[in-house]
Design an enzyme around this catalytic site. Structure first.
Site, mmCIF file in Angstrom:
data_model
loop_
_atom_site.group_PDB
_atom_site.id
_atom_site.type_symbol
_atom_site.label_atom_id
_atom_site.label_comp_id
_atom_site.label_asym_id
_atom_site.label_seq_id
_atom_site.Cartn_x
_atom_site.Cartn_y
_atom_site.Cartn_z
ATOM 1 N N ARG A 1 45.446 52.186 49.998
ATOM 2 C CA ARG A 1 46.332 52.460 48.560
ATOM 3 C C ARG A 1 47.390 52.438 48.779
ATOM 4 N NH1 ARG A 1 50.653 55.403 46.233
ATOM 5 N NH2 ARG A 1 49.719 56.620 48.297
ATOM 6 N N ASP A 2 49.035 52.665 49.426
ATOM 7 C CA ASP A 2 50.244 52.900 49.578
ATOM 8 C C ASP A 2 50.008 51.872 50.422
ATOM 9 O OD1 ASP A 2 52.104 53.870 49.033
ATOM 10 O OD2 ASP A 2 52.691 55.542 51.054
ATOM 11 N N HIS B 1 54.610 62.933 55.671
ATOM 12 C CA HIS B 1 54.580 61.338 55.295
ATOM 13 C C HIS B 1 55.687 60.743 55.020
ATOM 14 C CE1 HIS B 1 52.227 58.695 51.684
ATOM 15 N NE2 HIS B 1 53.516 58.210 52.032
ATOM 16 N N HIS C 1 58.206 57.724 56.347
ATOM 17 C CA HIS C 1 58.751 55.761 56.429
ATOM 18 C C HIS C 1 58.882 55.603 57.233
ATOM 19 C CE1 HIS C 1 56.752 54.464 52.497
ATOM 20 N NE2 HIS C 1 56.580 55.228 52.300
ATOM 21 N N CYS D 1 58.244 50.953 49.619
ATOM 22 C CA CYS D 1 57.891 51.513 47.506
ATOM 23 C C CYS D 1 59.171 50.593 47.312
ATOM 24 C CB CYS D 1 58.599 52.623 48.522
ATOM 25 S SG CYS D 1 59.628 53.473 46.890
#
Length: 302
Positions: free
Chosen positions: A15-16, A208, A210, A241
């Site tokens: 998904r991400d 979460h 990055h 993102c």
């Protein structure tokens, strides 16, 4: 606090990881195969799709087909992102057992991302949580920009704690704290977790992070020292993102696994199988994995 003995990895790749891929739409069959390979490697929590408007996230336009196409393995949770009631209804029709909603700790990011204030976004989630409860579906909550915002800079830990508490009080079983642009450092990560931990039990928090500035692994170590035992990661370091300029992908699942193995922390996941999966999916996308460990160890299957 001592490091946790076990850590649950929450795989974000399907998904991400894939949602912001430029170029051609990734085939549904490829997404399904990716999910199958991740489950076979031992990942027990996989965010598989996002029920959002294909107009805004074209790569996730086949969420129903993906969720109906996967062969679900016992003991594996296949969750989806559902930002609104329409998305939730689509997920429920596809037999999803867990969904996620996302808010932000930054007012500017909230406006740019979902066109409303933080308070308004939380209000919008109430009917989603209520409907999910009726359907006996668990809801996970995400908080973006917990260690920095592309528009506001530093974010106060108290603001992160406020949003996390609101999601937890609303009924989210777990709150995933996202360093969306990857600017956090270990001390800032610890202070943020301490603030949130005063409002939400530590065992209900996930990290979460990055890796934009190469700090994700040290930040994860810092929050594990505070008791966090759930980590979001994406195989091959996929993702990014679209609202955060320069933000690279999630921390690579392979790199997190290598760290955890070195610390003697149990995950139940086959590192080499994840490395091989990362090589496979990035091969499908026409590039190499973004995982340092994968590049160092290499692929063991053709």
């Amino acid at each position: 606090m001592a490091l946790p003995q076990q850590v649950r990895l929450f795989e974000m790749g399907p998904r991400d990881g894939l949602q912001n891929e430029a170029g051609p739409i990734i085939a549904t069959a490829t997404k399904i195969e990716f999910i199958h390979r991740l489950a076979a490697a031992g990942l027990t929590h996989i965010e598989a799709a996002s029920f959002v408007s294909p107009k805004w996230v074209p790569q996730m336009g086949d969420a129903s087909e993906v969720m109906n196409g996967i062969t679900r393995q016992p003991g594996v949770v296949y969750s989806t992102l559902t930002p609104n009631l329409k998305g939730l209804e689509g997920a429920l029709a596809a037999g999803v057992e867990e969904v996620a909603v996302f808010g932000a700790a930054s007012e500017s990011f909230s406006q740019k991302n979902i066109n409303c204030s933080v308070a308004e976004s939380l209000e919008r989630f109430e009917p989603v949580l209520e409907r999910a409860r009726e359907a006996n579906v668990r809801v996970r909550g995400y908080v973006s920009c917990v260690l920095g915002c592309p528009y506001e800079g530093e974010i106060a830990p108290a603001k992160v704690a406020e949003v996390a508490k609101a999601l937890y009080d609303m009924g989210c079983y777990e709150i995933s704290l996202g360093d969306t642009i990857g600017t956090g450092t270990p001390l800032a990560a610890k202070r943020m977790i301490e603030a949130v931990g005063r409002e939400v039990p530590i065992n209900r928090l996930a990290a979460h992070f990055h890796d934009t500035y190469g700090q994700a692994l040290v930040n994860l170590y810092a929050v594990m020292e505070e008791g966090v035992a759930v980590i979001d990661a994406a195989t091959a370091g996929l993702g990014g993102c679209p609202y955060a300029k320069g933000a690279s992908g999630n921390v690579a699942t392979e790199d997190v696994l290598y760290l955890l193995q070195g610390l003697g922390i149990d995950t139940g996941i086959d590192l080499q199988a994840v490395i091989d999966t990362g090589y496979w999916i990035t091969g499908e996308l026409g590039r190499k994995p973004g995982s340092k460990v994968a590049l160092a160890k290499g692929c063991k299957i053709a």
